[in-house]
Write a protein that holds these residues in place. Structure first.
Motif, PDB file in Angstrom:
ATOM      1  N   ALA A 100       0.815  -1.221   0.000  1.00 10.78           N
ATOM      2  CA  ALA A 100       0.000   0.000   0.000  1.00 10.78           C
ATOM      3  C   ALA A 100       0.848   1.270   0.000  1.00 10.78           C
ATOM      4  CB  ALA A 100      -0.926   0.010   1.209  1.00 10.78           C
ATOM      5  N   ASN A 101       2.108   1.189   0.462  1.00 14.92           N
ATOM      6  CA  ASN A 101       2.871   2.430   0.653  1.00 14.92           C
ATOM      7  C   ASN A 101       3.800   2.769  -0.512  1.00 14.92           C
ATOM      8  OD1 ASN A 101       4.710   0.402   1.039  1.00 14.92           O
ATOM      9  ND2 ASN A 101       5.586   1.242   2.907  1.00 14.92           N
ATOM     10  N   HIS A 102       3.707   2.095  -1.652  1.00 17.58           N
ATOM     11  CA  HIS A 102       4.581   2.477  -2.755  1.00 17.58           C
ATOM     12  C   HIS A 102       3.999   3.687  -3.479  1.00 17.58           C
ATOM     13  CE1 HIS A 102       1.760  -0.250  -4.783  1.00 17.58           C
ATOM     14  NE2 HIS A 102       1.987   0.479  -5.847  1.00 17.58           N
ATOM     15  N   ARG A 103       4.891   4.481  -4.045  1.00 15.85           N
ATOM     16  CA  ARG A 103       4.483   5.734  -4.666  1.00 15.85           C
ATOM     17  C   ARG A 103       4.665   5.730  -6.185  1.00 15.85           C
ATOM     18  NH1 ARG A 103       7.413   6.271  -0.421  1.00 15.85           N
ATOM     19  NH2 ARG A 103       9.308   6.694  -1.538  1.00 15.85           N
ATOM     20  N   LYS A 104       5.679   5.028  -6.662  1.00 10.85           N
ATOM     21  CA  LYS A 104       5.997   5.056  -8.090  1.00 10.85           C
ATOM     22  C   LYS A 104       5.764   3.668  -8.678  1.00 10.85           C
ATOM     23  CE  LYS A 104       9.932   6.566  -6.735  1.00 10.85           C
ATOM     24  NZ  LYS A 104      11.264   6.998  -6.459  1.00 10.85           N
ATOM     25  N   ASP A 105       4.631   3.506  -9.336  1.00  9.84           N
ATOM     26  CA  ASP A 105       4.292   2.202  -9.894  1.00  9.84           C
ATOM     27  C   ASP A 105       5.286   1.746 -10.954  1.00  9.84           C
ATOM     28  OD1 ASP A 105       2.146   1.817  -8.259  1.00  9.84           O
ATOM     29  OD2 ASP A 105       0.681   2.601  -9.673  1.00  9.84           O
ATOM     30  N   ALA A 106       5.842   2.665 -11.733  1.00  7.60           N
ATOM     31  CA  ALA A 106       6.807   2.281 -12.771  1.00  7.60           C
ATOM     32  C   ALA A 106       8.065   1.696 -12.124  1.00  7.60           C
ATOM     33  CB  ALA A 106       7.154   3.475 -13.642  1.00  7.60           C
ATOM     34  N   ALA A 107       8.517   2.268 -11.011  1.00 12.31           N
ATOM     35  CA  ALA A 107       9.695   1.745 -10.321  1.00 12.31           C
ATOM     36  C   ALA A 107       9.411   0.362  -9.741  1.00 12.31           C
ATOM     37  CB  ALA A 107      10.143   2.704  -9.217  1.00 12.31           C
ATOM     38  N   VAL A 108       8.205   0.170  -9.238  1.00 11.58           N
ATOM     39  CA  VAL A 108       7.819  -1.143  -8.712  1.00 11.58           C
ATOM     40  C   VAL A 108       7.790  -2.157  -9.847  1.00 11.58           C
ATOM     41  CG1 VAL A 108       6.022  -2.446  -7.525  1.00 11.58           C
ATOM     42  CG2 VAL A 108       6.532  -0.125  -6.804  1.00 11.58           C
ATOM     43  N   ALA A 109       7.216  -1.789 -10.983  1.00 11.02           N
ATOM     44  CA  ALA A 109       7.175  -2.686 -12.137  1.00 11.02           C
ATOM     45  C   ALA A 109       8.584  -3.015 -12.618  1.00 11.02           C
ATOM     46  CB  ALA A 109       6.352  -2.060 -13.267  1.00 11.02           C
ATOM     47  N   HIS A 110       9.476  -2.047 -12.559  1.00 14.14           N
ATOM     48  CA  HIS A 110      10.869  -2.288 -12.940  1.00 14.14           C
ATOM     49  C   HIS A 110      11.505  -3.315 -12.000  1.00 14.14           C
ATOM     50  CE1 HIS A 110      15.218  -0.764 -13.392  1.00 14.14           C
ATOM     51  NE2 HIS A 110      14.958  -1.612 -14.352  1.00 14.14           N
ATOM     52  N   GLY A 111      11.234  -3.210 -10.708  1.00 17.86           N
ATOM     53  CA  GLY A 111      11.748  -4.181  -9.748  1.00 17.86           C
ATOM     54  C   GLY A 111      11.198  -5.577  -9.982  1.00 17.86           C
ATOM     55  N   VAL A 112       9.912  -5.662 -10.307  1.00 19.07           N
ATOM     56  CA  VAL A 112       9.301  -6.962 -10.603  1.00 19.07           C
ATOM     57  C   VAL A 112       9.964  -7.557 -11.840  1.00 19.07           C
ATOM     58  CG1 VAL A 112       7.170  -8.120 -11.320  1.00 19.07           C
ATOM     59  CG2 VAL A 112       7.109  -6.414  -9.492  1.00 19.07           C
ATOM     60  N   TRP A 113      10.140  -6.738 -12.877  1.00 21.23           N
ATOM     61  CA  TRP A 113      10.788  -7.217 -14.095  1.00 21.23           C
ATOM     62  C   TRP A 113      12.214  -7.710 -13.802  1.00 21.23           C
ATOM     63  CZ3 TRP A 113      15.342  -5.684 -16.282  1.00 21.23           C
ATOM     64  CH2 TRP A 113      15.648  -6.266 -17.513  1.00 21.23           C
ATOM     65  N   ALA A 114      12.986  -6.927 -13.022  1.00 23.73           N
ATOM     66  CA  ALA A 114      14.371  -7.296 -12.733  1.00 23.73           C
ATOM     67  C   ALA A 114      14.449  -8.616 -11.974  1.00 23.73           C
ATOM     68  CB  ALA A 114      15.048  -6.187 -11.935  1.00 23.73           C
ATOM     69  N   PRO A 127      19.268  -8.353  -8.603  1.00 14.97           N
ATOM     70  CA  PRO A 127      18.636  -7.038  -8.712  1.00 14.97           C
ATOM     71  C   PRO A 127      18.984  -6.039  -7.610  1.00 14.97           C
ATOM     72  CG  PRO A 127      16.969  -8.770  -8.496  1.00 14.97           C
ATOM     73  CD  PRO A 127      18.295  -9.425  -8.515  1.00 14.97           C
ATOM     74  N   ILE A 128      19.192  -6.472  -6.381  1.00 16.87           N
ATOM     75  CA  ILE A 128      19.474  -5.533  -5.294  1.00 16.87           C
ATOM     76  C   ILE A 128      20.975  -5.411  -5.058  1.00 16.87           C
ATOM     77  CG2 ILE A 128      19.156  -5.027  -2.832  1.00 16.87           C
ATOM     78  CD1 ILE A 128      16.591  -4.646  -4.339  1.00 16.87           C
ATOM     79  N   SER A 129      21.640  -6.513  -4.790  1.00 14.40           N
ATOM     80  CA  SER A 129      23.049  -6.471  -4.388  1.00 14.40           C
ATOM     81  C   SER A 129      24.012  -6.415  -5.556  1.00 14.40           C
ATOM     82  CB  SER A 129      23.376  -7.693  -3.526  1.00 14.40           C
ATOM     83  OG  SER A 129      23.232  -8.868  -4.298  1.00 14.40           O
ATOM     84  N   GLN A 130      23.556  -6.691  -6.754  1.00 13.93           N
ATOM     85  CA  GLN A 130      24.395  -6.715  -7.955  1.00 13.93           C
ATOM     86  C   GLN A 130      25.502  -7.762  -7.887  1.00 13.93           C
ATOM     87  OE1 GLN A 130      23.712  -4.775 -10.815  1.00 13.93           O
ATOM     88  NE2 GLN A 130      21.839  -4.629  -9.620  1.00 13.93           N
ATOM     89  N   GLU A 131      25.301  -8.819  -7.095  1.00 15.50           N
ATOM     90  CA  GLU A 131      26.260  -9.910  -7.035  1.00 15.50           C
ATOM     91  C   GLU A 131      25.951 -10.900  -8.150  1.00 15.50           C
ATOM     92  OE1 GLU A 131      26.189 -11.633  -3.156  1.00 15.50           O
ATOM     93  OE2 GLU A 131      27.012  -9.852  -2.218  1.00 15.50           O
TER      94      GLU A 131
END
Length: 187
Positions: A100-114, A127-131
């Motif tokens: 409920a607290n996300h603000r930028k849906d495009a950034a969330v969609a980018h995270g889901v895609w990654a 996606p997060i740590s770049q390892e």
């Protein structure tokens, strides 16, 4: 004749030994190797670049199957990746269903895609740590990335990563490792 306790009497001397050479350090004995120079026109991106022109490591085609701990089928992950890419391109009109607290849906969609692309073996770095890990990833590596995404969302760590992007990664990883979670991006 002088007594042996006479401080002025001659005493026998030790035989003459040549002076010892001064101690030398290991780097003086072995020599310090000269730091390799980067050849002109070579970009230092991979180990060994200093020894000549290197091409990029070859990209491997994705391996069929899914990493450990993933409960979804490969086709489901591919569909999620494609739907998330469509929602990312939609920009402000993107529709994602994570928290409920996300603000930028495009950034969330980018995270889901990654996260979906990473689970499919299409991204070299997580996606997060770049390892980078060898594909298919183990359950431990997938779980580690899920924990890092949770730390990003809760702002405990990974402060340089967008919180909404982290929410998308977390939601996709939770969905992929569970059979009861709702899909983060609508079909």
């Amino acid at each position: 004749m002088a007594s042996s306790s006479d401080p002025w009497s001659e005493r026998p001397q030790a035989p003459h030994r040549p002076a010892e050479p001064p101690q030398r350090s290991i780097s003086e004995i072995l020599g310090t190797p000269e730091r390799p120079k980067i050849l002109p026109g070579v970009t230092p991106s991979w180990p060994g670049h200093e020894y000549g022109t290197n091409s990029a490591p070859p990209r491997h085609e994705p391996i069929p199957g899914v990493p450990g701990a993933v409960r979804r089928q490969r086709a489901e992950l591919e569909a999620l990746r494609d739907d998330a890419a469509r929602q990312y391109r939609a920009g402000d009109a993107a529709r994602v269903e994570v928290y409920a607290n996300h603000r930028k849906d495009a950034a969330v969609a980018h995270g889901v895609w990654a996260a979906a692309a990473w689970l499919l073996g299409e991204l070299e770095a997580s996606p997060i740590s770049q390892e980078t890990y060898a594909y298919p990833y183990t359950a431990r590596e997938v779980g580690r990335e899920e924990t890092r995404a949770l730390d990003c969302v809760e702002r405990n760590a990974w402060r340089d990563v967008d919180e909404d992007y982290g929410a998308g990664v977390l939601s996709a990883l939770e969905w992929a490792t569970s059979t009861s979670r709702p899909r983060p991006v609508a079909q």
